[in-house]
Write an enzyme that holds these catalytic residues in place. Sequence first.
Site, PDB file in Angstrom:
ATOM      1  N   ARG A 154     -33.630 -16.130 -25.241  1.00  0.00           N
ATOM      2  CA  ARG A 154     -33.789 -15.795 -23.826  1.00  0.00           C
ATOM      3  C   ARG A 154     -35.282 -15.650 -23.556  1.00  0.00           C
ATOM      4  O   ARG A 154     -36.065 -15.351 -24.465  1.00  0.00           O
ATOM      5  CB  ARG A 154     -33.081 -14.481 -23.486  1.00  0.00           C
ATOM      6  CG  ARG A 154     -31.570 -14.520 -23.657  1.00  0.00           C
ATOM      7  CD  ARG A 154     -30.963 -13.171 -23.287  1.00  0.00           C
ATOM      8  NE  ARG A 154     -29.511 -13.189 -23.407  1.00  0.00           N
ATOM      9  CZ  ARG A 154     -28.828 -12.791 -24.471  1.00  0.00           C
ATOM     10  NH1 ARG A 154     -29.481 -12.348 -25.547  1.00  0.00           N
ATOM     11  NH2 ARG A 154     -27.507 -12.837 -24.486  1.00  0.00           N
ATOM     12  N   LYS A 178     -29.761  -8.486 -25.611  1.00  0.00           N
ATOM     13  CA  LYS A 178     -29.195  -7.594 -24.598  1.00  0.00           C
ATOM     14  C   LYS A 178     -28.424  -6.464 -25.274  1.00  0.00           C
ATOM     15  O   LYS A 178     -27.783  -6.654 -26.297  1.00  0.00           O
ATOM     16  CB  LYS A 178     -28.256  -8.374 -23.676  1.00  0.00           C
ATOM     17  CG  LYS A 178     -28.986  -9.285 -22.692  1.00  0.00           C
ATOM     18  CD  LYS A 178     -28.011  -9.900 -21.712  1.00  0.00           C
ATOM     19  CE  LYS A 178     -28.744 -10.718 -20.658  1.00  0.00           C
ATOM     20  NZ  LYS A 178     -27.817 -11.323 -19.684  1.00  0.00           N
ATOM     21  N   HIS A 244     -35.348 -21.332 -18.851  1.00  0.00           N
ATOM     22  CA  HIS A 244     -33.995 -21.286 -19.406  1.00  0.00           C
ATOM     23  C   HIS A 244     -33.394 -22.669 -19.628  1.00  0.00           C
ATOM     24  O   HIS A 244     -32.372 -22.789 -20.310  1.00  0.00           O
ATOM     25  CB  HIS A 244     -33.087 -20.416 -18.525  1.00  0.00           C
ATOM     26  CG  HIS A 244     -32.870 -19.054 -19.116  1.00  0.00           C
ATOM     27  ND1 HIS A 244     -33.903 -18.155 -19.264  1.00  0.00           N
ATOM     28  CD2 HIS A 244     -31.777 -18.452 -19.646  1.00  0.00           C
ATOM     29  CE1 HIS A 244     -33.437 -17.059 -19.834  1.00  0.00           C
ATOM     30  NE2 HIS A 244     -32.156 -17.215 -20.081  1.00  0.00           N
ATOM     31  N   ARG A 247     -33.377 -23.058 -23.316  1.00  0.00           N
ATOM     32  CA  ARG A 247     -32.260 -22.337 -23.958  1.00  0.00           C
ATOM     33  C   ARG A 247     -30.949 -23.097 -23.729  1.00  0.00           C
ATOM     34  O   ARG A 247     -30.155 -23.275 -24.653  1.00  0.00           O
ATOM     35  CB  ARG A 247     -32.167 -20.917 -23.389  1.00  0.00           C
ATOM     36  CG  ARG A 247     -30.979 -20.104 -23.914  1.00  0.00           C
ATOM     37  CD  ARG A 247     -31.143 -18.656 -23.451  1.00  0.00           C
ATOM     38  NE  ARG A 247     -29.915 -17.881 -23.478  1.00  0.00           N
ATOM     39  CZ  ARG A 247     -29.457 -17.216 -24.537  1.00  0.00           C
ATOM     40  NH1 ARG A 247     -30.117 -17.264 -25.680  1.00  0.00           N
ATOM     41  NH2 ARG A 247     -28.344 -16.506 -24.450  1.00  0.00           N
ATOM     42  N   HIS A 270     -24.348 -14.197 -27.237  1.00  0.00           N
ATOM     43  CA  HIS A 270     -23.362 -13.894 -26.197  1.00  0.00           C
ATOM     44  C   HIS A 270     -22.303 -12.944 -26.760  1.00  0.00           C
ATOM     45  O   HIS A 270     -21.727 -13.210 -27.809  1.00  0.00           O
ATOM     46  CB  HIS A 270     -22.663 -15.170 -25.718  1.00  0.00           C
ATOM     47  CG  HIS A 270     -23.528 -16.048 -24.883  1.00  0.00           C
ATOM     48  ND1 HIS A 270     -23.263 -17.386 -24.674  1.00  0.00           N
ATOM     49  CD2 HIS A 270     -24.658 -15.788 -24.178  1.00  0.00           C
ATOM     50  CE1 HIS A 270     -24.189 -17.910 -23.892  1.00  0.00           C
ATOM     51  NE2 HIS A 270     -25.042 -16.958 -23.582  1.00  0.00           N
ATOM     52  N   TYR A 279     -20.933 -24.378 -21.845  1.00  0.00           N
ATOM     53  CA  TYR A 279     -21.598 -25.523 -22.474  1.00  0.00           C
ATOM     54  C   TYR A 279     -20.608 -26.597 -22.920  1.00  0.00           C
ATOM     55  O   TYR A 279     -20.999 -27.742 -23.118  1.00  0.00           O
ATOM     56  CB  TYR A 279     -22.458 -25.056 -23.652  1.00  0.00           C
ATOM     57  CG  TYR A 279     -23.572 -24.150 -23.215  1.00  0.00           C
ATOM     58  CD1 TYR A 279     -24.670 -24.649 -22.511  1.00  0.00           C
ATOM     59  CD2 TYR A 279     -23.523 -22.784 -23.452  1.00  0.00           C
ATOM     60  CE1 TYR A 279     -25.678 -23.811 -22.074  1.00  0.00           C
ATOM     61  CE2 TYR A 279     -24.531 -21.938 -23.018  1.00  0.00           C
ATOM     62  CZ  TYR A 279     -25.603 -22.465 -22.331  1.00  0.00           C
ATOM     63  OH  TYR A 279     -26.602 -21.634 -21.892  1.00  0.00           O
TER      64      TYR A 279
END
Length: 305
Positions: A154, A178, A244, A247, A270, A279
């Site tokens: 990220r 995160k 992004h 990424r 994730h 994706y």
Amino acid sequence: MSSVDEFLTYLQVERQVSAHTLDAYRRDLAALVVWASEQKTDDGVQDAAVPAETAQFDSAHLRQFVAAEHRRGLSAKSLQRRLSACRSYYAWLLKRGRISASPAAALRAPKAPRKLPQVLDADEAVRLVEVPTDAPLGLRDRALLEVFYSSGLRLSELCALRWRDLDLDSGLVMVLGKGSKQRLVPVGSHAIAALREWRRDSGASADSHVFPGRAGGAISQRAVQIRIKQLAVRQGMFKDVHPHMLRHSFASHILESSGDLRGVQELLGHSDIATTQIYTHLDFQHLAKVYDAAHPRARRKKAAE
């Protein structure tokens, strides 16, 4: 101190959320507070039907708030974010015994149309990352782009990287993602070579940020956004390239080659595989193009048109 301010203090002090996350909560809950303060009679007195203190809201008040934000033109995605902040806020109030039930628990925002992430194809990605290293900051730019595309970080993770997070001999980087979750991500050989060159040139210590800003500390996310746009133009790319995209391209290209959705989920950090599944739609688009170009009946149909 209002209930909202107490909640924000809790997020900052106890939960230790990032500044970016805290700002997002502050903006979304400020909208709720502002809406409450605007509910006045013609005499300028607070409407008795709407409490001035958000902790006293019920689900009807929140539905009115969401409807008002929708009329104001807020997108479905923004409404979902507003409600998510409200759910966290009222869950916190409930946990502390301030309310007997959460008024936000059963509320649902309109579904946002799911946009497919924009990606570069493999040739475009290579063209972007292979910036000249003899230009001013060329070694830094090459290392930054190589790591971004090689490891699928990220933007916030890339900016926060320190040299101590990297093990160039093993080809691994420890990333703080995160929710303060750590994960180990591979670093490709081209990225390792670029990082070695950049470190030799910069003479940085282990505690230094890999990509420092002008004023010291980490480079800002905005600076990276601007720089990548500049480099894309210099490399003769006509797409509106944003960080992004690297990424997204990393994820799409890995999935296209391996078909390993769980592996891509772990690499991206994730928590929910549903986030990674977007994706698979990109991979299907690629397969559809291959089919259109290669399948004999697809070719005949195209020729007939």
